[in-house]
Design a protein around this motif. Structure first.
Motif, PDB file in Angstrom:
ATOM      1  N   THR A   1       1.029  -1.161  -0.101  1.00  0.00           N
ATOM      2  CA  THR A   1       0.010  -0.015   0.053  1.00  0.00           C
ATOM      3  C   THR A   1       0.950   1.164  -0.121  1.00  0.00           C
ATOM      4  O   THR A   1       1.900   1.319   0.740  1.00  0.00           O
ATOM      5  N   PHE A   2       0.445   2.135  -0.641  1.00  0.00           N
ATOM      6  CA  PHE A   2       1.444   3.293  -1.171  1.00  0.00           C
ATOM      7  C   PHE A   2       0.619   4.629  -0.614  1.00  0.00           C
ATOM      8  O   PHE A   2      -0.044   4.884  -0.938  1.00  0.00           O
ATOM      9  N   ASP A   3       1.633   5.247   0.241  1.00  0.00           N
ATOM     10  CA  ASP A   3       1.327   6.766   0.376  1.00  0.00           C
ATOM     11  C   ASP A   3       1.467   7.415  -1.205  1.00  0.00           C
ATOM     12  O   ASP A   3       2.263   6.820  -1.874  1.00  0.00           O
ATOM     13  N   VAL A   4       0.674   8.417  -1.456  1.00  0.00           N
ATOM     14  CA  VAL A   4       0.557   8.888  -2.954  1.00  0.00           C
ATOM     15  C   VAL A   4       1.592  10.197  -2.983  1.00  0.00           C
ATOM     16  O   VAL A   4       2.377  10.357  -3.703  1.00  0.00           O
ATOM     17  N   PHE A   5       1.122  11.151  -2.465  1.00  0.00           N
ATOM     18  CA  PHE A   5       1.545  12.712  -2.406  1.00  0.00           C
ATOM     19  C   PHE A   5       3.093  12.683  -1.909  1.00  0.00           C
ATOM     20  O   PHE A   5       3.182  12.567  -0.668  1.00  0.00           O
ATOM     21  N   GLY A   6       4.002  12.913  -2.869  1.00  0.00           N
ATOM     22  CA  GLY A   6       5.332  12.959  -2.396  1.00  0.00           C
ATOM     23  C   GLY A   6       5.748  11.651  -2.556  1.00  0.00           C
ATOM     24  O   GLY A   6       7.328  11.612  -2.832  1.00  0.00           O
ATOM     25  N   THR A   7       5.257  10.700  -2.477  1.00  0.00           N
ATOM     26  CA  THR A   7       5.958   9.284  -2.494  1.00  0.00           C
ATOM     27  C   THR A   7       5.966   8.581  -3.839  1.00  0.00           C
ATOM     28  O   THR A   7       6.800   8.277  -4.485  1.00  0.00           O
ATOM     29  N   VAL A   8       4.698   8.898  -4.465  1.00  0.00           N
ATOM     30  CA  VAL A   8       4.391   8.403  -5.854  1.00  0.00           C
ATOM     31  C   VAL A   8       4.356   9.497  -6.781  1.00  0.00           C
ATOM     32  O   VAL A   8       5.052   9.276  -8.049  1.00  0.00           O
ATOM     33  N   VAL A   9       4.099  10.610  -6.600  1.00  0.00           N
ATOM     34  CA  VAL A   9       3.939  11.619  -7.401  1.00  0.00           C
ATOM     35  C   VAL A   9       4.687  12.903  -6.779  1.00  0.00           C
ATOM     36  O   VAL A   9       4.900  13.204  -5.615  1.00  0.00           O
ATOM     37  N   ASP A  10       4.987  13.776  -7.651  1.00  0.00           N
ATOM     38  CA  ASP A  10       5.912  15.070  -7.573  1.00  0.00           C
ATOM     39  C   ASP A  10       4.871  16.147  -7.282  1.00  0.00           C
ATOM     40  O   ASP A  10       4.804  16.952  -8.290  1.00  0.00           O
ATOM     41  N   TRP A  11       4.311  16.458  -6.151  1.00  0.00           N
ATOM     42  CA  TRP A  11       3.115  17.433  -6.205  1.00  0.00           C
ATOM     43  C   TRP A  11       3.774  18.726  -6.125  1.00  0.00           C
ATOM     44  O   TRP A  11       2.875  19.765  -6.791  1.00  0.00           O
ATOM     45  N   ARG A  12       4.909  19.250  -5.691  1.00  0.00           N
ATOM     46  CA  ARG A  12       5.290  20.508  -5.922  1.00  0.00           C
ATOM     47  C   ARG A  12       5.709  20.870  -7.244  1.00  0.00           C
ATOM     48  O   ARG A  12       5.218  22.035  -7.488  1.00  0.00           O
ATOM     49  N   SER A  13       6.419  20.289  -8.003  1.00  0.00           N
ATOM     50  CA  SER A  13       6.563  20.672  -9.223  1.00  0.00           C
ATOM     51  C   SER A  13       5.536  20.960 -10.162  1.00  0.00           C
ATOM     52  O   SER A  13       5.482  21.811 -11.214  1.00  0.00           O
TER      53      SER A  13
ATOM     54  N   ARG B   1      12.522  10.308  -0.784  1.00  0.00           N
ATOM     55  CA  ARG B   1      12.249  11.672  -1.879  1.00  0.00           C
ATOM     56  C   ARG B   1      12.849  12.694  -1.493  1.00  0.00           C
ATOM     57  O   ARG B   1      12.101  13.719  -1.075  1.00  0.00           O
ATOM     58  N   PRO B   2      14.191  13.048  -1.509  1.00  0.00           N
ATOM     59  CA  PRO B   2      14.836  14.093  -1.093  1.00  0.00           C
ATOM     60  C   PRO B   2      14.224  15.472  -1.719  1.00  0.00           C
ATOM     61  O   PRO B   2      14.461  16.369  -1.118  1.00  0.00           O
ATOM     62  N   LEU B   3      13.835  15.414  -2.948  1.00  0.00           N
ATOM     63  CA  LEU B   3      13.366  16.606  -3.737  1.00  0.00           C
ATOM     64  C   LEU B   3      12.047  17.119  -3.560  1.00  0.00           C
ATOM     65  O   LEU B   3      11.276  18.004  -4.108  1.00  0.00           O
ATOM     66  N   GLU B   4      11.087  16.272  -2.725  1.00  0.00           N
ATOM     67  CA  GLU B   4       9.796  16.548  -2.398  1.00  0.00           C
ATOM     68  C   GLU B   4       9.370  17.722  -2.054  1.00  0.00           C
ATOM     69  O   GLU B   4       8.534  18.720  -2.722  1.00  0.00           O
TER      70      GLU B   4
ATOM     71  N   ALA C   1      15.414  22.374   0.405  1.00  0.00           N
ATOM     72  CA  ALA C   1      15.052  21.856   1.425  1.00  0.00           C
ATOM     73  C   ALA C   1      16.121  20.785   2.010  1.00  0.00           C
ATOM     74  O   ALA C   1      17.197  20.418   1.418  1.00  0.00           O
ATOM     75  N   ASP C   2      15.874  20.638   3.290  1.00  0.00           N
ATOM     76  CA  ASP C   2      17.086  19.922   4.113  1.00  0.00           C
ATOM     77  C   ASP C   2      16.037  18.728   4.761  1.00  0.00           C
ATOM     78  O   ASP C   2      15.898  18.862   6.084  1.00  0.00           O
ATOM     79  N   PRO C   3      15.726  17.740   4.036  1.00  0.00           N
ATOM     80  CA  PRO C   3      14.863  16.607   4.731  1.00  0.00           C
ATOM     81  C   PRO C   3      15.707  15.673   5.536  1.00  0.00           C
ATOM     82  O   PRO C   3      16.878  15.671   5.386  1.00  0.00           O
ATOM     83  N   ASP C   4      14.768  15.036   6.628  1.00  0.00           N
ATOM     84  CA  ASP C   4      15.374  14.142   7.524  1.00  0.00           C
ATOM     85  C   ASP C   4      15.319  12.757   6.651  1.00  0.00           C
ATOM     86  O   ASP C   4      14.355  12.188   6.705  1.00  0.00           O
ATOM     87  N   LEU C   5      16.558  12.212   6.147  1.00  0.00           N
ATOM     88  CA  LEU C   5      16.495  10.786   5.619  1.00  0.00           C
ATOM     89  C   LEU C   5      17.127   9.798   6.542  1.00  0.00           C
ATOM     90  O   LEU C   5      17.294   8.892   5.974  1.00  0.00           O
ATOM     91  N   SER C   6      17.191  10.160   7.658  1.00  0.00           N
ATOM     92  CA  SER C   6      17.720   9.116   8.652  1.00  0.00           C
ATOM     93  C   SER C   6      16.455   8.081   9.127  1.00  0.00           C
ATOM     94  O   SER C   6      15.544   8.702   9.591  1.00  0.00           O
ATOM     95  N   ALA C   7      16.617   6.821   8.504  1.00  0.00           N
ATOM     96  CA  ALA C   7      15.302   5.949   8.542  1.00  0.00           C
ATOM     97  C   ALA C   7      15.187   5.621  10.055  1.00  0.00           C
ATOM     98  O   ALA C   7      16.167   5.129  10.762  1.00  0.00           O
ATOM     99  N   ASP C   8      13.959   5.467  10.430  1.00  0.00           N
ATOM    100  CA  ASP C   8      13.584   4.840  11.731  1.00  0.00           C
ATOM    101  C   ASP C   8      14.038   3.570  11.795  1.00  0.00           C
ATOM    102  O   ASP C   8      13.819   2.706  10.929  1.00  0.00           O
ATOM    103  N   PRO C   9      14.713   2.811  12.925  1.00  0.00           N
ATOM    104  CA  PRO C   9      15.186   1.371  12.770  1.00  0.00           C
ATOM    105  C   PRO C   9      13.932   0.261  12.568  1.00  0.00           C
ATOM    106  O   PRO C   9      14.330  -0.754  12.322  1.00  0.00           O
TER     107      PRO C   9
END
Length: 243
Positions: free
Chosen positions: A15-27, A209-212, A217-225
């Motif tokens: 199951t997928f989140d969509v906004f930001g995960t599947v599609v590039d809403w901002r651009s 998705r670092p460019l969401e 932007a400076d996203p937090d890409l450190s994944a929860d264990p």
């Protein structure tokens, strides 16, 4: 011999989140805003407008959660935020109702990330693919047609009458897919979404998705264990799931 972790051997659906995960809403929003601006000679920072529009998303849902608003489709929440922003930017009077309604439905016309469609097609060879988004049903169906998203099933928070990250949304998805929570993997670029799914017993895949939120932007890409998999895109996820 399979190299998929044994804990994931029973996963049947993604199951997928969509906004930001599947599609590039901002651009997508910036592009349509610029088109509108050229048409009416509007002097607007459309990147800032897109960020502010998206920024109204969580507060609007919280108003529903607190009971300040009845259950409200995301299209309507988007329109409430859009109307406020058009006033704030001083351009409301320059657009007629048809323009406003068309622009509000830009969320039905978002472009996929470059890897999304091909990566999903690979994943679909092995798994059921379903959206699991706060977008309303009509929005998600129209988006899928527009972007050629290869869903097997469109699931929306609208079906549960709750928004993510409420637990009812994840329970609804597992129930409608007739699967145990551990047989479903939530795929998202947002850690709080995955953490909520994990609490309901879902398996989880964090797709970066670092460019969401744009190149600055400076996203937090450190994944929860607690996440089962971490991937740079959908092809990397397909590689890990041997698709």
């Amino acid at each position: 011999m399979s190299s998929i972790p044994s804990a994931l051997a029973d996963v049947r659906a993604l199951t997928f989140d969509v906004f930001g995960t599947v599609v590039d809403w901002r651009s997508s929003v910036i592009h349509e805003g610029e088109t509108l601006g050229r048409r009416y000679q509007l002097e607007v920072d459309w990147a800032a407008f897109a960020d502010a529009w998206r920024g109204g998303y969580a507060p609007a849902m919280d108003r529903v959660r607190r009971g300040e608003l009845p259950w409200t489709r995301l299209d309507q929440l988007h329109r409430m935020t859009l109307d406020r922003l058009l006033d704030d930017y001083g351009i409301a009077e320059q657009l007629d109702e048809a323009d406003k309604e068309h622009f509000n439905r830009v969320w039905h016309r978002l472009a996929p990330w470059p890897d999304s469609v091909a990566g999903m097609q690979r994943l679909r060879q092995r798994f059921i693919l379903a959206s699991l988004s706060n977008g309303n049903m009509s929005l998600l169906v129209n988006m899928a047609k527009h972007a050629d998203l290869p869903w097997d099933c469109v699931l929306s928070a609208e079906l549960a009458g709750h928004y993510k990250r409420d637990p009812e949304v994840y329970r609804m998805a597992a129930n409608l897919l007739d699967l145990e929570p551990a047989q479903v993997m939530m795929v998202a670029a947002h850690q709080d979404d995955l953490q909520a799914a994990h609490r309901e017993g879902f398996r989880t895949a964090f797709v970066m998705r670092p460019l969401e939120h744009g190149p600055d932007a400076d996203p937090d890409l450190s994944a929860d264990p607690c996440f089962d998999l971490v991937a740079s895109d959908f092809h990397h996820l397909a590689d890990q799931l041997e698709c």
